[in-house]
Design a protein around this motif. Sequence first.
Motif, PDB file in Angstrom:
ATOM      1  N   GLU A   1      41.745  28.740  46.664  1.00  0.00           N
ATOM      2  CA  GLU A   1      42.459  28.988  45.413  1.00  0.00           C
ATOM      3  C   GLU A   1      43.589  27.981  45.288  1.00  0.00           C
ATOM      4  O   GLU A   1      44.251  27.672  46.274  1.00  0.00           O
ATOM      5  CB  GLU A   1      43.040  30.406  45.393  1.00  0.00           C
ATOM      6  CG  GLU A   1      42.005  31.499  45.420  1.00  0.00           C
ATOM      7  CD  GLU A   1      42.626  32.883  45.502  1.00  0.00           C
ATOM      8  OE1 GLU A   1      43.862  33.005  45.611  1.00  0.00           O
ATOM      9  OE2 GLU A   1      41.850  33.856  45.459  1.00  0.00           O
ATOM     10  N   GLU A   2      43.815  27.495  44.077  1.00  0.00           N
ATOM     11  CA  GLU A   2      44.856  26.495  43.837  1.00  0.00           C
ATOM     12  C   GLU A   2      46.244  26.974  44.228  1.00  0.00           C
ATOM     13  O   GLU A   2      47.002  26.270  44.854  1.00  0.00           O
ATOM     14  CB  GLU A   2      44.868  26.111  42.346  1.00  0.00           C
ATOM     15  CG  GLU A   2      44.504  24.669  42.120  1.00  0.00           C
ATOM     16  CD  GLU A   2      44.560  24.341  40.651  1.00  0.00           C
ATOM     17  OE1 GLU A   2      45.673  24.127  40.144  1.00  0.00           O
ATOM     18  OE2 GLU A   2      43.482  24.302  40.032  1.00  0.00           O
ATOM     19  N   ASN A  61      36.367  36.353  43.569  1.00  0.00           N
ATOM     20  CA  ASN A  61      36.896  35.945  44.854  1.00  0.00           C
ATOM     21  C   ASN A  61      37.574  37.146  45.500  1.00  0.00           C
ATOM     22  O   ASN A  61      37.935  38.112  44.838  1.00  0.00           O
ATOM     23  CB  ASN A  61      37.891  34.793  44.686  1.00  0.00           C
ATOM     24  CG  ASN A  61      38.062  33.989  45.962  1.00  0.00           C
ATOM     25  OD1 ASN A  61      37.405  34.211  46.980  1.00  0.00           O
ATOM     26  ND2 ASN A  61      38.963  33.024  45.919  1.00  0.00           N
ATOM     27  N   PRO A 102      41.923  33.522  51.241  1.00  0.00           N
ATOM     28  CA  PRO A 102      40.831  33.823  50.311  1.00  0.00           C
ATOM     29  C   PRO A 102      39.487  33.333  50.849  1.00  0.00           C
ATOM     30  O   PRO A 102      39.415  32.389  51.629  1.00  0.00           O
ATOM     31  CB  PRO A 102      41.221  33.056  49.045  1.00  0.00           C
ATOM     32  CG  PRO A 102      42.053  31.922  49.536  1.00  0.00           C
ATOM     33  CD  PRO A 102      42.769  32.422  50.765  1.00  0.00           C
ATOM     34  N   GLU A 145      40.843  40.439  43.516  1.00  0.00           N
ATOM     35  CA  GLU A 145      41.659  39.408  42.865  1.00  0.00           C
ATOM     36  C   GLU A 145      43.017  39.926  42.411  1.00  0.00           C
ATOM     37  O   GLU A 145      43.941  39.147  42.184  1.00  0.00           O
ATOM     38  CB  GLU A 145      40.881  38.793  41.699  1.00  0.00           C
ATOM     39  CG  GLU A 145      39.708  37.953  42.178  1.00  0.00           C
ATOM     40  CD  GLU A 145      38.873  37.368  41.057  1.00  0.00           C
ATOM     41  OE1 GLU A 145      38.923  37.878  39.916  1.00  0.00           O
ATOM     42  OE2 GLU A 145      38.149  36.393  41.323  1.00  0.00           O
ATOM     43  N   ARG A 200      40.119  38.306  49.247  1.00  0.00           N
ATOM     44  CA  ARG A 200      40.927  37.809  50.364  1.00  0.00           C
ATOM     45  C   ARG A 200      40.762  38.699  51.587  1.00  0.00           C
ATOM     46  O   ARG A 200      40.586  39.906  51.469  1.00  0.00           O
ATOM     47  CB  ARG A 200      42.409  37.786  49.992  1.00  0.00           C
ATOM     48  CG  ARG A 200      42.743  36.783  48.945  1.00  0.00           C
ATOM     49  CD  ARG A 200      44.215  36.754  48.678  1.00  0.00           C
ATOM     50  NE  ARG A 200      44.478  35.859  47.561  1.00  0.00           N
ATOM     51  CZ  ARG A 200      45.592  35.829  46.898  1.00  0.00           C
ATOM     52  NH1 ARG A 200      46.586  36.635  47.211  1.00  0.00           N
ATOM     53  NH2 ARG A 200      45.747  34.983  45.899  1.00  0.00           N
ATOM     54  N   SER A 260      37.055  31.943  48.933  1.00  0.00           N
ATOM     55  CA  SER A 260      36.916  30.622  48.309  1.00  0.00           C
ATOM     56  C   SER A 260      38.316  30.069  48.078  1.00  0.00           C
ATOM     57  O   SER A 260      39.223  30.818  47.727  1.00  0.00           O
ATOM     58  CB  SER A 260      36.183  30.730  46.971  1.00  0.00           C
ATOM     59  OG  SER A 260      34.878  31.216  47.144  1.00  0.00           O
TER      60      SER A 260
END
Length: 186
Positions: A134-135, A60, A130, A47, A62, A132
């Motif tokens: 990510e905003e 999370n 990523p 992260e 990447r 999951s």
Amino acid sequence: MKEVFILKGTWMVLVGIVIFISMTMGCAESDPTPNNPINIRFQLLNENGDPSIMFKEGENFRFSFILSNFSEDYVRFSPSFIDDDFFMVYRLEDLGNYIPISKPYHNIFCEFSLNQFLISPKGEFRFEIPWSPEENFCCPPFCKTSNNLPLPVGIYKTSINQTIEFTIEEKVIFLNYDHLIEFEIF
């Protein structure tokens, strides 16, 4: 019962050895040479954006695949090396087999008219996405991220085994890139 305990203990020692070897190897890179000014690097990032193969449960991470151009010329490459297994994650099961889990994207490219990508002199091209969604992080050149949940505790792997075609000043270079990353969620 004693045989089961010994077998399970041996299995855990082997898993520990594999993780230790993976941690000491780090990420894989291809070395640029005068005949090949391209460097390829595949790694997982935590992260904080640091390379890692150990992630806490719920964290999370990447996927990062970087093509670097060390030449004074533009380099063109086709994304045709990206297949259905690109960034695919597999989970190690109790019997020592890996089963496919998912990958971090649904569609490869948003614009299907792209035949080639361009890397500027001394520049790089990144495929980064990523696990999951990510905003604040989108996914170019990938079109849509998968709605993956964080991975549960376990041992996983992802790999890239591809031949990538580059063109520099009309000279075609084929690079074979084969790298396996074993990682752990703890």
